[in-house]
Write an enzyme that holds these catalytic residues in place. Structure first.
Site, mmCIF file in Angstrom:
data_model
loop_
_atom_site.group_PDB
_atom_site.id
_atom_site.type_symbol
_atom_site.label_atom_id
_atom_site.label_comp_id
_atom_site.label_asym_id
_atom_site.label_seq_id
_atom_site.Cartn_x
_atom_site.Cartn_y
_atom_site.Cartn_z
ATOM 1 N N HIS A 180 0.830 -1.217 0.000
ATOM 2 C CA HIS A 180 0.000 0.000 0.000
ATOM 3 C C HIS A 180 0.855 1.253 0.000
ATOM 4 C CE1 HIS A 180 0.746 0.919 4.283
ATOM 5 N NE2 HIS A 180 0.720 -0.391 4.469
ATOM 6 N N CYS A 196 3.020 -4.569 7.062
ATOM 7 C CA CYS A 196 2.691 -4.391 5.654
ATOM 8 C C CYS A 196 3.867 -3.772 4.893
ATOM 9 C CB CYS A 196 1.451 -3.529 5.502
ATOM 10 S SG CYS A 196 -0.067 -4.341 6.053
#
Length: 229
Positions: A180, A196
């Site tokens: 992301h 992440c």
């Protein structure tokens, strides 16, 4: 988007790397030398504010990013086929494998020690301006910080996932890890997130348009035979 699209990396399609240089300014006294990075014009354009989005995407502050982590085409030795994403967490790079031994390389921020994902996954689906919900583990670790967000956070410039997200599944199960964007430019090249894989917002927008759902993702936590420049 054509789900059969395979990225072809060409010099016409990509901006090639240019090193940063430094300009110094001093006075005749014993004052401290002040250095200021001069950002090449092609990088200023690459990481400029993005128009046409439902929420603001500001220009990246490249003075806070090591130039080694800016997007560029590189030679890359890998057994993986064209179109595969390879994440080298140790080197802090994400590679989109291209043709003829080349790859498009992005700088990344990765998870803190003990929170990283490793192995093989698939991009199960993609989202533009996604909602974000902290995991139960995150809420348990930091209830005061994440508890109020247990029901999720709406899309927008303050959302931790940024303007785009790729959702990683393994054997049909959500790994809860994402590739992301981020507005925290200074985190690129560092291990700071909750696990992440984060890219500059301009980079995740670029990667998002190049990869279809079901793209293979290989996440390396250390040196692996057959992978490297």
């Amino acid at each position: 988007m054509d789900n059969h699209f395979v990225p072809k990396l060409t010099r016409r399609a990509l901006l090639i790397s240019t090193p940063f240089v430094l300009a110094g300014c001093t006075t005749a006294s014993r004052e401290t030398v002040v250095t200021k990075p001069i950002v090449p014009a092609e990088y200023l354009a690459m990481y400029d504010a993005v128009d046409g989005e439902p929420y603001p995407v500001d220009a990246a502050d490249l003075t806070r990013v090591d130039p080694a982590f800016l997007r560029r085409e590189v030679a890359y030795n890998t057994p993986e086929p064209t179109g595969t994403i390879v994440v080298d967490t140790q080197a802090r790079y994400l590679y989109l494998v291209g043709e003829n031994g080349m790859a498009l390389r992005y700088g990344i921020g990765v998870g803190k020690a003990g929170l990283e994902f490793s192995g093989e996954a698939l991009v199960q689906y993609k989202r533009q301006w996604p909602r974000w919900t902290p995991t139960q583990d995150m809420i348990a670790r930091e209830p005061e910080r994440y508890g109020p967000l247990a029901s999720g956070m709406e899309p927008g410039p303050l959302n931790p996932l940024g303007p785009r997200a790729l959702y990683l599944f393994k054997n049909g199960v959500d790994t809860l890890y994402r590739i992301h964007g981020t507005t925290e430019d200074w985190t690129i090249g560092k291990a700071v997130s909750s696990g992440c894989i984060r890219l500059l917002n301009q980079d995740i927008i670029d990667l998002y348009r190049r990869v279809p759902p079901k793209t293979r993702v290989i996440v390396l936590q250390g040196p692996a035979s057959g992978y490297g420049v």
